[in-house]
Design an enzyme around this catalytic site. Sequence first.
Site, PDB file in Angstrom:
ATOM      1  N   ASP A   9       9.904 -45.255 -11.053  1.00 39.53           N
ATOM      2  CA  ASP A   9      10.993 -44.726 -11.867  1.00 39.53           C
ATOM      3  C   ASP A   9      10.336 -44.123 -13.108  1.00 39.53           C
ATOM      4  O   ASP A   9       9.721 -44.838 -13.905  1.00 39.53           O
ATOM      5  CB  ASP A   9      11.942 -45.867 -12.233  1.00 39.53           C
ATOM      6  N   ILE A  10      10.442 -42.816 -13.289  1.00 37.77           N
ATOM      7  CA  ILE A  10       9.755 -42.128 -14.383  1.00 37.77           C
ATOM      8  C   ILE A  10      10.179 -42.664 -15.746  1.00 37.77           C
ATOM      9  O   ILE A  10       9.416 -42.593 -16.709  1.00 37.77           O
ATOM     10  CB  ILE A  10       9.966 -40.596 -14.282  1.00 37.77           C
ATOM     11  N   ASN A  23      19.028 -29.388 -16.345  1.00 34.64           N
ATOM     12  CA  ASN A  23      19.841 -28.211 -16.069  1.00 34.64           C
ATOM     13  C   ASN A  23      19.804 -27.329 -17.319  1.00 34.64           C
ATOM     14  O   ASN A  23      19.382 -27.784 -18.380  1.00 34.64           O
ATOM     15  CB  ASN A  23      21.264 -28.605 -15.668  1.00 34.64           C
ATOM     16  N   GLY A  31      20.574 -37.272 -10.810  1.00 31.84           N
ATOM     17  CA  GLY A  31      19.174 -37.424 -10.458  1.00 31.84           C
ATOM     18  C   GLY A  31      18.312 -37.889 -11.619  1.00 31.84           C
ATOM     19  O   GLY A  31      18.716 -38.714 -12.432  1.00 31.84           O
ATOM     20  N   VAL A  32      17.098 -37.333 -11.693  1.00 34.30           N
ATOM     21  CA  VAL A  32      16.154 -37.733 -12.737  1.00 34.30           C
ATOM     22  C   VAL A  32      16.708 -37.398 -14.121  1.00 34.30           C
ATOM     23  O   VAL A  32      16.489 -38.134 -15.081  1.00 34.30           O
ATOM     24  CB  VAL A  32      14.759 -37.113 -12.490  1.00 34.30           C
ATOM     25  N   ASP A  33      17.432 -36.305 -14.244  1.00 36.41           N
ATOM     26  CA  ASP A  33      18.015 -35.904 -15.519  1.00 36.41           C
ATOM     27  C   ASP A  33      18.969 -36.983 -16.035  1.00 36.41           C
ATOM     28  O   ASP A  33      18.876 -37.426 -17.190  1.00 36.41           O
ATOM     29  CB  ASP A  33      18.741 -34.566 -15.345  1.00 36.41           C
ATOM     30  N   SER A 122      12.887 -29.690  -8.977  1.00 37.35           N
ATOM     31  CA  SER A 122      13.700 -28.878  -8.060  1.00 37.35           C
ATOM     32  C   SER A 122      13.868 -29.470  -6.666  1.00 37.35           C
ATOM     33  O   SER A 122      14.525 -28.866  -5.828  1.00 37.35           O
ATOM     34  CB  SER A 122      13.172 -27.442  -7.953  1.00 37.35           C
ATOM     35  N   GLY A 124      15.443 -32.229  -5.747  1.00 34.18           N
ATOM     36  CA  GLY A 124      16.688 -32.962  -5.522  1.00 34.18           C
ATOM     37  C   GLY A 124      17.807 -32.011  -5.158  1.00 34.18           C
ATOM     38  O   GLY A 124      17.717 -31.249  -4.181  1.00 34.18           O
ATOM     39  N   TYR A 126      18.603 -29.258  -6.298  1.00 35.70           N
ATOM     40  CA  TYR A 126      18.249 -27.834  -6.286  1.00 35.70           C
ATOM     41  C   TYR A 126      17.648 -27.405  -4.947  1.00 35.70           C
ATOM     42  O   TYR A 126      17.467 -26.226  -4.713  1.00 35.70           O
ATOM     43  CB  TYR A 126      17.306 -27.503  -7.436  1.00 35.70           C
TER      44      TYR A 126
END
Length: 173
Positions: A9-10, A23, A31-33, A122, A124, A126
Amino acid sequence: MPIEIVTADITHLRTDAIVNAANPGLLGGGGVDGAIHRAAGPALLQACRALPEIAPGVRCPTGEARLTPGFALPARWVIHTVGPVWYGGTRDEAPLLERCHRNALQLLRAQRLHTIAFPAISCGIYGYPAAQAAAVAVATLRDELAGNDDIEVTLCCFSEAMRAAFQHALNAA
């Protein structure tokens, strides 16, 4: 030029900076965002809102990068970059993905930082195919880091399948 690949997990990594696959509005998402925004706390959203819009709803165009503090994250900084949406490779997706990685490293250097973790930008929602994104990421990072041993890069993959795609790209490069 150390490049390490991990499945993690980042938001738990202790690096100078982590990269957020954001985005264009930089106001959080999935997601990660979404994970980075949740882990950093509400101050991250405030910092992102303070960044100027360069067009209505756009604080960071595709391929560019922006810097904010990490707030409650173990990482001191977040480098937000907007990866390309995958359209089958017909809309300059690879050069845009390259620019994401190059611009993130440029911000890292400008802050005189040395450790950075990238997610699979990109890959995920995207829709960028993992193997192709990994090849672009690894080639770009190797090019950017050539002769520069003071930067350590972690490619942080959320799944074992994604880690395998990035490991294959690293081994093939």
